[in-house]
Motif scaffolding. Structure first.
Motif, PDB file in Angstrom:
ATOM      1  N   VAL A   1       6.091  19.171 -28.333  1.00 40.45           N
ATOM      2  CA  VAL A   1       6.685  20.334 -29.002  1.00 40.45           C
ATOM      3  C   VAL A   1       5.574  21.305 -29.389  1.00 40.45           C
ATOM      4  CG1 VAL A   1       6.648  19.298 -31.309  1.00 40.45           C
ATOM      5  CG2 VAL A   1       8.316  21.060 -30.798  1.00 40.45           C
ATOM      6  N   ASP A   2       5.887  22.581 -29.254  1.00 40.84           N
ATOM      7  CA  ASP A   2       4.982  23.630 -29.701  1.00 40.84           C
ATOM      8  C   ASP A   2       5.391  23.974 -31.126  1.00 40.84           C
ATOM      9  OD1 ASP A   2       3.543  25.921 -30.238  1.00 40.84           O
ATOM     10  OD2 ASP A   2       3.939  26.858 -28.301  1.00 40.84           O
ATOM     11  N   ILE A   3       4.607  23.523 -32.102  1.00 39.92           N
ATOM     12  CA  ILE A   3       5.016  23.720 -33.498  1.00 39.92           C
ATOM     13  C   ILE A   3       4.976  25.184 -33.914  1.00 39.92           C
ATOM     14  CG2 ILE A   3       4.540  21.373 -34.252  1.00 39.92           C
ATOM     15  CD1 ILE A   3       1.868  22.334 -35.339  1.00 39.92           C
ATOM     16  N   ALA A   4       4.297  26.022 -33.133  1.00 38.09           N
ATOM     17  CA  ALA A   4       4.305  27.456 -33.396  1.00 38.09           C
ATOM     18  C   ALA A   4       5.621  28.094 -32.949  1.00 38.09           C
ATOM     19  CB  ALA A   4       3.131  28.140 -32.700  1.00 38.09           C
ATOM     20  N   ASN A   5       6.299  27.461 -31.985  1.00 39.46           N
ATOM     21  CA  ASN A   5       7.586  27.957 -31.493  1.00 39.46           C
ATOM     22  C   ASN A   5       8.442  26.773 -31.047  1.00 39.46           C
ATOM     23  OD1 ASN A   5       9.743  29.339 -30.495  1.00 39.46           O
ATOM     24  ND2 ASN A   5       8.587  30.590 -29.071  1.00 39.46           N
ATOM     25  N   PRO A   6       9.109  26.080 -32.003  1.00 35.32           N
ATOM     26  CA  PRO A   6       9.885  24.874 -31.671  1.00 35.32           C
ATOM     27  C   PRO A   6      11.146  25.122 -30.853  1.00 35.32           C
ATOM     28  CG  PRO A   6      10.052  25.373 -34.007  1.00 35.32           C
ATOM     29  CD  PRO A   6       9.085  26.349 -33.430  1.00 35.32           C
ATOM     30  N   THR A   7      11.491  26.390 -30.607  1.00 35.84           N
ATOM     31  CA  THR A   7      12.655  26.658 -29.759  1.00 35.84           C
ATOM     32  C   THR A   7      12.326  26.494 -28.284  1.00 35.84           C
ATOM     33  OG1 THR A   7      12.165  29.014 -29.690  1.00 35.84           O
ATOM     34  CG2 THR A   7      13.669  28.268 -31.401  1.00 35.84           C
ATOM     35  N   LEU A   8      11.027  26.484 -27.950  1.00 31.49           N
ATOM     36  CA  LEU A   8      10.637  26.300 -26.549  1.00 31.49           C
ATOM     37  C   LEU A   8      10.520  24.816 -26.235  1.00 31.49           C
ATOM     38  CD1 LEU A   8       7.822  28.984 -26.188  1.00 31.49           C
ATOM     39  CD2 LEU A   8      10.183  29.124 -25.391  1.00 31.49           C
ATOM     40  N   PRO A   9      11.236  24.337 -25.213  1.00 24.22           N
ATOM     41  CA  PRO A   9      11.136  22.929 -24.848  1.00 24.22           C
ATOM     42  C   PRO A   9       9.746  22.604 -24.309  1.00 24.22           C
ATOM     43  CG  PRO A   9      12.864  24.056 -23.602  1.00 24.22           C
ATOM     44  CD  PRO A   9      12.156  25.076 -24.409  1.00 24.22           C
TER      45      PRO A   9
ATOM     46  N   CYS B   1      18.421  20.018 -21.407  1.00 23.87           N
ATOM     47  CA  CYS B   1      19.400  19.769 -22.473  1.00 23.87           C
ATOM     48  C   CYS B   1      20.041  21.058 -22.968  1.00 23.87           C
ATOM     49  CB  CYS B   1      18.745  19.047 -23.648  1.00 23.87           C
ATOM     50  SG  CYS B   1      18.281  17.354 -23.307  1.00 23.87           S
ATOM     51  N   ILE B   2      19.302  22.160 -22.906  1.00 22.11           N
ATOM     52  CA  ILE B   2      19.839  23.447 -23.360  1.00 22.11           C
ATOM     53  C   ILE B   2      21.071  23.830 -22.545  1.00 22.11           C
ATOM     54  CG2 ILE B   2      19.346  25.920 -23.560  1.00 22.11           C
ATOM     55  CD1 ILE B   2      16.454  25.180 -24.137  1.00 22.11           C
ATOM     56  N   LEU B   3      21.126  23.383 -21.283  1.00 24.14           N
ATOM     57  CA  LEU B   3      22.267  23.706 -20.427  1.00 24.14           C
ATOM     58  C   LEU B   3      23.583  23.163 -20.975  1.00 24.14           C
ATOM     59  CD1 LEU B   3      20.653  23.114 -16.927  1.00 24.14           C
ATOM     60  CD2 LEU B   3      21.218  25.302 -18.002  1.00 24.14           C
ATOM     61  N   SER B   4      23.509  22.141 -21.835  1.00 21.81           N
ATOM     62  CA  SER B   4      24.743  21.583 -22.402  1.00 21.81           C
ATOM     63  C   SER B   4      25.481  22.611 -23.250  1.00 21.81           C
ATOM     64  CB  SER B   4      24.442  20.340 -23.232  1.00 21.81           C
ATOM     65  OG  SER B   4      23.653  20.680 -24.363  1.00 21.81           O
ATOM     66  N   LEU B   5      24.816  23.637 -23.709  1.00 20.31           N
ATOM     67  CA  LEU B   5      25.466  24.680 -24.502  1.00 20.31           C
ATOM     68  C   LEU B   5      26.314  25.618 -23.653  1.00 20.31           C
ATOM     69  CD1 LEU B   5      22.513  25.606 -26.882  1.00 20.31           C
ATOM     70  CD2 LEU B   5      24.512  24.194 -27.403  1.00 20.31           C
ATOM     71  N   VAL B   6      26.178  25.547 -22.338  1.00 20.58           N
ATOM     72  CA  VAL B   6      26.933  26.421 -21.435  1.00 20.58           C
ATOM     73  C   VAL B   6      28.383  25.960 -21.306  1.00 20.58           C
ATOM     74  CG1 VAL B   6      27.119  27.157 -19.020  1.00 20.58           C
ATOM     75  CG2 VAL B   6      24.889  27.063 -20.129  1.00 20.58           C
ATOM     76  N   PHE B   7      28.625  24.663 -21.363  1.00 21.35           N
ATOM     77  CA  PHE B   7      29.948  24.125 -21.037  1.00 21.35           C
ATOM     78  C   PHE B   7      31.011  24.373 -22.105  1.00 21.35           C
ATOM     79  CE2 PHE B   7      26.896  21.715 -18.485  1.00 21.35           C
ATOM     80  CZ  PHE B   7      27.342  22.090 -17.229  1.00 21.35           C
ATOM     81  N   PRO B   8      30.840  23.933 -23.348  1.00 24.42           N
ATOM     82  CA  PRO B   8      31.893  24.241 -24.321  1.00 24.42           C
ATOM     83  C   PRO B   8      31.615  25.600 -24.980  1.00 24.42           C
ATOM     84  CG  PRO B   8      30.322  22.736 -25.299  1.00 24.42           C
ATOM     85  CD  PRO B   8      29.875  22.999 -23.875  1.00 24.42           C
ATOM     86  N   PRO B   9      32.642  26.456 -25.054  1.00 24.74           N
ATOM     87  CA  PRO B   9      32.414  27.730 -25.743  1.00 24.74           C
ATOM     88  C   PRO B   9      32.345  27.495 -27.253  1.00 24.74           C
ATOM     89  CG  PRO B   9      34.683  27.576 -24.987  1.00 24.74           C
ATOM     90  CD  PRO B   9      33.965  26.345 -24.491  1.00 24.74           C
TER      91      PRO B   9
ATOM     92  N   MET C   1      15.283  19.144 -32.862  1.00 27.66           N
ATOM     93  CA  MET C   1      14.590  20.248 -33.521  1.00 27.66           C
ATOM     94  C   MET C   1      14.788  21.543 -32.733  1.00 27.66           C
ATOM     95  SD  MET C   1      10.659  20.602 -34.901  1.00 27.66           S
ATOM     96  CE  MET C   1       9.994  19.801 -33.472  1.00 27.66           C
ATOM     97  N   MET C   2      14.743  21.464 -31.408  1.00 31.18           N
ATOM     98  CA  MET C   2      14.947  22.633 -30.565  1.00 31.18           C
ATOM     99  C   MET C   2      16.360  23.189 -30.775  1.00 31.18           C
ATOM    100  SD  MET C   2      14.839  22.767 -26.403  1.00 31.18           S
ATOM    101  CE  MET C   2      16.139  21.545 -26.290  1.00 31.18           C
ATOM    102  N   PHE C   3      17.375  22.295 -30.766  1.00 31.40           N
ATOM    103  CA  PHE C   3      18.754  22.741 -30.983  1.00 31.40           C
ATOM    104  C   PHE C   3      18.937  23.327 -32.384  1.00 31.40           C
ATOM    105  CE2 PHE C   3      20.066  20.014 -27.339  1.00 31.40           C
ATOM    106  CZ  PHE C   3      20.742  20.992 -26.634  1.00 31.40           C
ATOM    107  N   TYR C   4      18.278  22.730 -33.377  1.00 31.15           N
ATOM    108  CA  TYR C   4      18.378  23.243 -34.742  1.00 31.15           C
ATOM    109  C   TYR C   4      17.896  24.693 -34.805  1.00 31.15           C
ATOM    110  CZ  TYR C   4      17.168  24.221 -39.553  1.00 31.15           C
ATOM    111  OH  TYR C   4      17.050  24.831 -40.784  1.00 31.15           O
TER     112      TYR C   4
END
Length: 103
Positions: free
Chosen positions: A40-48, A56-64, A81-84
């Protein structure tokens, strides 16, 4: 290039673990220096940090507009942490998995 700093090292009855930091990148290794379990990049935890996490981010595409998310396995905690950081309104549950075998 930043120097690699060893933050933690532990030999257990099951495996050897280490945590390193190189700049703002923190990585969990098992065995040390061989296999990246999570990063994890602690300076930018949104980046995998690893490819499986970006997938895993692709799982957000399926359910609206999902209301909750279940992550199976914690590892180093990079995926929850990334999803958070990406989805502040989603309830995130993490089931810690593992098997303990005693001789």
């Amino acid at each position: 290039m930043p120097e690699t700093e060893v933050l933690f090292k532990k030999k257990t009855g099951f495996n050897n673990l280490s945590v390193t930091r190189e700049g703002s990148i923190v990585t969990l290794w098992n065995p040390p220096g061989k296999i990246k379990q999570t990063s994890v990049d602690i300076a930018n935890p949104t980046l995998p940090g690893l490819e499986y996490a970006s997938n895993c981010i692709l799982s957000l595409v399926f359910p609206p507009n999902p209301k909750s998310l279940l992550v199976l396995g914690l590892g180093g905690g990079a995926v929850p942490m990334m999803f958070y950081h990406l989805c502040k309104d989603i309830l995130i549950d993490t089931a810690i998995t593992g098997v303990i075998i005693k001789k």
